[in-house]
Structure formats: structure tokens, C-alpha cells
Write a protein that holds these residues in place. Structure first.
Motif, PDB file in Angstrom:
ATOM      1  N   THR A 153      77.875  60.446  57.115  1.00 54.39           N
ATOM      2  CA  THR A 153      78.357  61.903  57.964  1.00 54.39           C
ATOM      3  C   THR A 153      78.465  61.414  59.202  1.00 54.39           C
ATOM      4  O   THR A 153      77.305  60.950  59.930  1.00 54.39           O
ATOM      5  N   ARG A 164      82.413  61.287  56.072  1.00 50.21           N
ATOM      6  CA  ARG A 164      82.441  62.929  55.980  1.00 50.21           C
ATOM      7  C   ARG A 164      82.155  63.039  57.479  1.00 50.21           C
ATOM      8  O   ARG A 164      81.737  62.479  58.235  1.00 50.21           O
ATOM      9  N   ILE A 184      81.430  66.406  60.598  1.00 54.74           N
ATOM     10  CA  ILE A 184      81.042  67.655  61.099  1.00 54.74           C
ATOM     11  C   ILE A 184      81.221  67.677  62.441  1.00 54.74           C
ATOM     12  O   ILE A 184      81.058  66.995  63.413  1.00 54.74           O
ATOM     13  N   ALA A 211      88.500  71.262  63.150  1.00 54.41           N
ATOM     14  CA  ALA A 211      87.837  71.921  61.986  1.00 54.41           C
ATOM     15  C   ALA A 211      88.815  72.005  60.958  1.00 54.41           C
ATOM     16  O   ALA A 211      88.512  72.247  59.829  1.00 54.41           O
ATOM     17  N   ASN A 245      85.335  67.891  57.345  1.00 55.39           N
ATOM     18  CA  ASN A 245      84.598  68.652  56.167  1.00 55.39           C
ATOM     19  C   ASN A 245      83.739  69.873  56.575  1.00 55.39           C
ATOM     20  O   ASN A 245      83.985  70.748  55.860  1.00 55.39           O
ATOM     21  N   GLU A 246      83.097  69.900  57.763  1.00 58.62           N
ATOM     22  CA  GLU A 246      82.527  71.131  58.113  1.00 58.62           C
ATOM     23  C   GLU A 246      82.562  71.430  59.827  1.00 58.62           C
ATOM     24  O   GLU A 246      82.956  70.381  60.323  1.00 58.62           O
ATOM     25  N   GLN A 247      82.237  72.567  60.006  1.00 60.23           N
ATOM     26  CA  GLN A 247      82.259  72.976  61.720  1.00 60.23           C
ATOM     27  C   GLN A 247      80.892  73.619  61.601  1.00 60.23           C
ATOM     28  O   GLN A 247      80.687  74.613  61.127  1.00 60.23           O
TER      29      GLN A 247
END
Length: 359
Positions: free
Chosen positions: A5, A28, A30, A41, A45-47
């Protein structure tokens, strides 16, 4: 390959393209960015929606990521240093310290044996007047921090340009006055350094700016092989001196005699390297993610000549026309509103198999 990640500080178009490249490598991502639904974003995958220096957000990012990188050079150095206590940060915070202050940057480049324009630190109106007198009344006055795309600058083209009030007009903050450089063209080089010290460089691009913002990058640049070699060697010196990991952009003024004067550095992927996603097997974005993840660097060789054109503001209206052309890669940034000076996307037009004017 185990799935890593990667944390990315900053959610603009560069973070977006890094996240896209990461996905292809089974990484991945973030994003840490205060603006919700930012361009990055939309594909990451995520914020984590928080300020770049939010202590809780930084702690969460460090806990959830194997490594952290960033997409712009104005990340607070304190934030990078906080992260470094819990997770690897690439490029290192030292690169941010150097790049965030134009005076520090110039001095560091000189310490590496890399030539720059002459310069003076400006901390008062009196400093400015004395420095202009030394430069014959000519020069470019810039804020030492935060200026980009032509912002935070004042140009003195002749001794008749009055400096009265110029220090106050730029905010009465620390400034730098740089001498004019009689260059023939502007070029840049994108280079990457891996954790093991391996360095790979892309071919130098020839750049044209419009209203202080990069307009086009053309490959090959109209420079000699010796000049191209000088650019590569300068990048190698800088990367080694910073113990750098990741991609860096270096801008130069190319002189009539083939020598180079370094203009500035960017400790990140760079606008003038966007052409690599169309004209190279491994783009600058993939190269950066390879470096920070600890993978082998890819081959930076260019297979085609090309011209990359930024889509700025209302240039976005020409996208249907660009889509109708052959051998054109269109890349849009997911921004809902076009504003003057805002980068909305870019296009790269391939011009046939690789040629070279560099020797």
C-alpha cells in the motif's frame, strides 16, 4: 509479489496518474488530500480527507501504508519528517527542504557542481535595489517559496524599470533576484533513482511556456548529444547528493554554446515528462512507483518522437478534435470546472519512430 500500500500526499492530477500506474503493478494507494473527490481519489483505492499536516491523518497514513510518497513539492516538511519516524518516505524530506526554497535550491545545486543563474537573496527593498544595480537593472524577482507557473514573480527588463515598491508588492517575504540568462531554449530531464542507487534517465524534452505555464514538450529536443549527456550527469549528481528514491524533474536553460544553466528542480513526477506515457514503454509515473515500492526500474528509452501539449483552461473544448486524430493519447484529469490557467488534461501526439538531433 506481495501487495503493498502506497500513501500519496496530494490529490491532484499527478497523484491521479501515480495511482493509475500503481494499480497496474498490483499496488494499492491511499490519498491524503483535504479536497473531497479530488482527481486522484477518483482512481485510488481510498482517500483520507484531511489537511496535509493533520497529525491524526498522518499517523493513520503511516500505520496503513508500507511507504509514502507525494505529488507536489509544497508538502509541509514537518509532515514528511513526522511520517519518516514511522514509515519510509520517498523522496526523502531533504529533497522537499531543498526544493521549497529557491535560495536553498540554488545553493544546493551549486554545491553539487551544477551551474545556475547568478542570484542574490532579497530581504528588503534596499537589498533589491543593490542587487539590481549589480545586475545592471535587469533580473527576475521571485518569492523564495510557493511560487509556480509564473506566479509570485516580477521581471525587470531594463534599468528603466523602477523597483519602487516591488518588495512590498510581492508580500514583503523572503525573495530571490536571479540574473537574466541569454538562453536559446528551455529543456528538462526526467530521471529516477532506485533504492539500490540505480539511475535511469529519459531523453531531454524541449519545452515552450505560455503565460508562465508549460505549453508543449517536444521530443527530441534540438540539442547536441553532449548537451543531453550534461543534463543526465547533472541529474545523477543531484540524485546521489540527496540519497534520492523516485522520479525527479530538472529544468535547464540551454545556451548557444551547448552548456546548461539549471533553472529549478521538482522532487516528483513532472509536467514535462507526461509524454513518457505515450512514447515509452515505462512512463515516469510507473517508474516512480517502481522506485518507491522497491521494484527494478524500467527501461526509459523512447520509441517515438512526440509532442505533448497541455490543455489549459478552455483548451479542454478542443478535446473532441484531439480524439478524432490518429496517434494521439488524450489524458483528462477529472476536473469539473475549467478556469484560466488551470491544467485540465494533456495530449501527446506521436510523430513517428524515434529520431535524434542529439549527435
Amino acid at each position: 509479489m506481495s501487495m503493498q500500500t502506497i500513501g500519496i500526499i496530494g490529490g491532484g492530477q499527478l497523484g491521479r496518474m501515480l495511482a493509475m500506474a500503481a494499480a497496474r503493478l498490483n499496488l494499492r494507494t491511499i490519498i491524503l488530500e483535504p479536497q473531497a473527490d479530488c482527481p486522484a481519489a477518483q482512481v485510488a483505492n481510498e482517500q483520507i480527507t484531511a489537511a496535509y499536516d493533520d497529525i491524526k491523518a498522518l499517523a493513520e497514513l503511516a500505520e496503513r501504508c508500507d511507504v509514502v510518497t507525494y505529488e507536489f513539492e509544497n508538502v509541509p516538511v514537518s509532515a514528511a519528517q513526522t511520517l519518516e519516524r514511522g514509515v519510509p518516505v520517498y523522496p526523502p524530506s531533504k529533497a522537499l527542504e531543498v526544493a521549497q526554497d529557491r535560495l536553498v535550491e540554488k545553493r544546493f545545486l551549486n554545491s553539487c557542481g551544477i551551474a545556475t543563474a547568478r542570484f542574490h537573496a532579497i530581504d528588503s527593498q534596499q537589498d533589491l535595489e543593490a542587487a539590481l544595480a549589480d545586475f545592471g537593472g535587469k533580473g527576475v524577482l521571485k518569492t523564495r517559496r510557493l511560487g509556480y507557473d509564473g506566479k509570485g514573480q516580477r521581471v525587470f527588463r531594463s534599468a528603466s524599470d523602477s523597483p519602487a515598491g516591488a518588495y512590498e508588492a510581492l508580500g514583503s517575504v523572503p525573495l530571490i533576484l536571479e540574473s537574466f540568462v541569454p538562453f536559446e531554449r528551455e529543456i528538462s530531464i526526467i530521471a529516477a533513482r532506485a533504492k539500490d542507487g540505480t539511475i535511469e534517465s529519459y531523453d531531454p524534452a524541449e519545452n515552450v511556456h505560455r503565460n508562465g505555464i508549460l505549453d508543449t514538450s517536444t521530443l527530441p529536443a534540438n540539442i547536441s548529444s553532449a548537451t543531453a549527456k550534461t543534463a543526465r550527469e547533472a541529474a545523477e549528481k543531484l540524485l546521489a547528493a540527496l540519497d534520492y528514491v523516485g522520479v525527479i524533474g530538472m529544468e535547464f536553460f540551454a545556451m548557444a554554446d551547448g552548456t546548461l544553466i539549471a533553472n529549478e528542480i521538482a522532487p516528483r513526477v513532472h509536467n514535462s515528462g507526461h509524454w513518457t506515457e505515450a512514447a515509452c514503454v515505462v512512463s515516469q509515473f510507473e517508474q516512480h512507483m517502481r522506485a518507491v515500492a522497491g521494484f527494478a526500474l524500467g527501461n526509459p528509452d523512447r520509441h517515438s518522437d512526440c509532442v505533448m501539449t497541455n490543455l489549459i483552461g478552455d483548451d479542454i473544448l478542443a478535446v473532441p478534435e484531439w480524439l478524432g486524430k490518429k496517434d494521439v493519447l488524450v489524458h483528462l484529469y477529472g476536473k469539473a470546472e475549467a478556469r484560466p490557467g488551470r491544467k485540465m488534461g494533456h495530449v501527446t501526439e506521436l510523430k513517428g519512430r524515434k529520431t535524434s538531433s542529439q549527435g
